[in-house]
Write a protein that holds these residues in place. Structure first.
Motif, PDB file in Angstrom:
ATOM      1  N   VAL A   1      41.166  32.071  47.311  1.00 14.92           N
ATOM      2  CA  VAL A   1      41.607  33.458  47.097  1.00 14.92           C
ATOM      3  C   VAL A   1      40.554  34.224  46.301  1.00 14.92           C
ATOM      4  N   SER A   2      40.023  33.596  45.253  1.00 18.01           N
ATOM      5  CA  SER A   2      38.980  34.242  44.449  1.00 18.01           C
ATOM      6  C   SER A   2      37.751  34.541  45.289  1.00 18.01           C
ATOM      7  N   ALA A   3      37.306  33.561  46.058  1.00 17.27           N
ATOM      8  CA  ALA A   3      36.095  33.716  46.860  1.00 17.27           C
ATOM      9  C   ALA A   3      36.226  34.846  47.872  1.00 17.27           C
ATOM     10  N   VAL A   4      37.361  34.894  48.552  1.00 21.25           N
ATOM     11  CA  VAL A   4      37.587  35.942  49.559  1.00 21.25           C
ATOM     12  C   VAL A   4      37.660  37.314  48.877  1.00 21.25           C
ATOM     13  N   ARG A   5      38.315  37.368  47.725  1.00 14.98           N
ATOM     14  CA  ARG A   5      38.459  38.651  47.014  1.00 14.98           C
ATOM     15  C   ARG A   5      37.102  39.210  46.597  1.00 14.98           C
ATOM     16  N   TRP A   6      36.282  38.383  45.943  1.00 12.25           N
ATOM     17  CA  TRP A   6      34.974  38.882  45.473  1.00 12.25           C
ATOM     18  C   TRP A   6      34.077  39.284  46.649  1.00 12.25           C
ATOM     19  N   THR A   7      34.084  38.488  47.711  1.00 14.40           N
ATOM     20  CA  THR A   7      33.246  38.798  48.874  1.00 14.40           C
ATOM     21  C   THR A   7      33.710  40.086  49.555  1.00 14.40           C
TER      22      THR A   7
ATOM     23  N   VAL B   1      46.343  39.882  43.867  1.00 14.37           N
ATOM     24  CA  VAL B   1      46.037  38.505  44.253  1.00 14.37           C
ATOM     25  C   VAL B   1      45.448  37.723  43.087  1.00 14.37           C
ATOM     26  N   GLN B   2      45.115  38.411  41.979  1.00 14.15           N
ATOM     27  CA  GLN B   2      44.601  37.705  40.809  1.00 14.15           C
ATOM     28  C   GLN B   2      45.631  36.724  40.267  1.00 14.15           C
ATOM     29  N   GLY B   3      46.897  37.033  40.484  1.00 10.71           N
ATOM     30  CA  GLY B   3      47.936  36.108  40.065  1.00 10.71           C
ATOM     31  C   GLY B   3      47.792  34.762  40.761  1.00 10.71           C
ATOM     32  N   PHE B   4      47.456  34.785  42.061  1.00  8.52           N
ATOM     33  CA  PHE B   4      47.258  33.549  42.812  1.00  8.52           C
ATOM     34  C   PHE B   4      46.059  32.763  42.289  1.00  8.52           C
ATOM     35  N   SER B   5      44.964  33.478  42.012  1.00  3.93           N
ATOM     36  CA  SER B   5      43.738  32.792  41.615  1.00  3.93           C
ATOM     37  C   SER B   5      43.771  32.341  40.161  1.00  3.93           C
ATOM     38  N   VAL B   6      43.905  33.283  39.238  1.00  2.00           N
ATOM     39  CA  VAL B   6      43.873  32.947  37.816  1.00  2.00           C
ATOM     40  C   VAL B   6      45.161  32.269  37.364  1.00  2.00           C
TER      41      VAL B   6
END
Length: 392
Positions: free
Chosen positions: A277-283, A300-305
């Motif tokens: 999720v983090s990788a897709v978000r930043w890209t 979606v930060q809730g999912f990642s962090v």
């Protein structure tokens, strides 16, 4: 006794709410202040913002020894809160890059005591009272989220200098809650050298550290650069606050139910999902989406962090020997929160200076995808020991 229990519980929750409110009022807009009010370059801002994680690597073990030696964690916490508040306000008084550099080193040293000392008090308390750490820590996520929203609105009206007044005032208030926190302190003394020697002989733990470096680094650096990104996509300072409110606010419910989620889906699967999720978000941010779309993706930060942090702690608990677990936690924190945050903040600033903020987020995305690969590799490495353990 119930009254004492309620006071202790309320004080711990109040401390985390206000402490992270203070952090949320300062750090997300500090880079914006350095750029707009002081006139620093992206490289200079990246250097200043990367000081804290570097200092933390060396300062946190020292503060741990000081706390163990004095056996007075509340006194250490109260004193460092006072000094951190005063030094934080002093940033407003300087406009020289060199003097800011020196001040931020001292500021970061004092600030480095706050999280480990308060966490040691809380961990000892929840273990003694059979409570859940996440039920208290989530107040920090709520405080951070609310603070950035309020700071953004106030900065839009009165200027970014307001963040220093907020930070200082809230940390002074935070000291009041320290007096009702538990007195006892659980010593986490350990033979650091012996522990490190044992852990570095575990290939899976080394892979885990690399994964946390690659995944956590961009997550923590985002706190410093997201304000610039929002402005580049057409948002205002109030928009920065709203974006952080949604992003940081989404962490709280995931932290609340992280334990149940990990039990249901598995620790490794949760770590892989959160890293992806983090990788897709930043890209995705590299492709310059509109402010409204960026705002929608912040949750979606809730999912990642909110999921990766408790899953990573669960990995340390399950896969490291109990006699070196304190050292494992220290290394995990130093590599992810320290080295990873420093590297991504510093290099992100250079990329921001040479290219644009969008390329900074592309860099974050590449690192996070590499981190996902490390988690996948880790999952395969740990698969056999888990199966053997279950068959016994």
């Amino acid at each position: 006794m119930n009254k004492t229990f309620d006071q202790t519980s309320i004080s711990l929750k109040g401390f985390y709410l206000l402490f992270f409110f203070g952090l949320g009022s300062l750090f997300p807009l500090l880079g914006v202040y350095f750029k707009e009010e002081v006139g620093l370059s992206g490289t200079e801002i990246g250097t200043l913002m990367s000081i804290s994680p570097v200092v933390m690597i060396f300062a946190q073990p020292l503060w741990g020894m000081i706390t163990d030696f004095t056996r007075r964690p509340r006194s250490v916490l109260g004193l460092t809160l006072l000094l951190t508040a005063g030094l934080g306000y002093s940033i407003l008084l300087l406009d020289s890059y060199l003097w800011l550099l020196l001040l931020l080193i001292l500021f970061s040293f004092m600030q480095s005591a706050l999280v480990p000392v308060s966490d040691s008090i809380l961990l000892n308390y929840v273990q003694k009272e059979n409570k859940q750490y996440g039920n208290y820590r989530l107040f920090g996520a709520v405080g951070f989220a609310i603070a950035v929203y309020i700071a953004g609105r106030l900065a839009e009206t009165f200027g970014t200098q307001v963040i220093f007044y907020m930070f200082t005032a809230v940390l002074f208030l935070c000291i009041l809650f320290v007096f009702n926190m538990p007195k006892e302190n659980q010593s986490l003394k350990t033979d650091m050298k012996k522990g490190i020697d044992k852990l570095i002989k575990m290939p899976s733990f080394i892979i885990f550290l690399v994964a946390t470096f690659l995944v956590f680094g961009p997550i923590f650096a985002n706190n410093f650069y997201f304000g610039f990104y929002i402005q580049e996509t057409g948002g205002t300072l109030a928009g920065v606050g709203l974006a952080f409110l949604l992003a940081a606010g989404s962490e709280a419910p995931f932290m609340k139910f992280a334990g149940l989620t990990i039990k249901k889906w598995g620790m490794m699967q949760i770590m892989m999902f959160a890293a992806a999720v983090s990788a897709v978000r930043w890209t995705f941010y590299f492709f310059e989406p509109s402010f409204s779309i960026v705002l929608a993706t912040t949750i979606v930060q809730g999912f990642s962090v909110g999921l990766f942090i408790p899953a990573a702690m669960e990995y340390v608990r399950m896969y490291t020997p109990s006699e070196v677990r304190a050292t494992a936690v220290s290394l995990y924190s130093a590599v992810g929160n320290g080295l990873g945050s420093w590297f991504c903040t510093f290099v992100g600033g250079v990329i921001f200076d040479k290219f644009s903020i969008f390329y900074t987020y592309l860099f974050f995305g590449v690192l996070s995808f590499a981190g996902l690969l490390m988690v996948i590799l880790l999952s395969k490495m740990e698969q056999e020991p888990v199966l053997v353990h279950r068959s016994i």
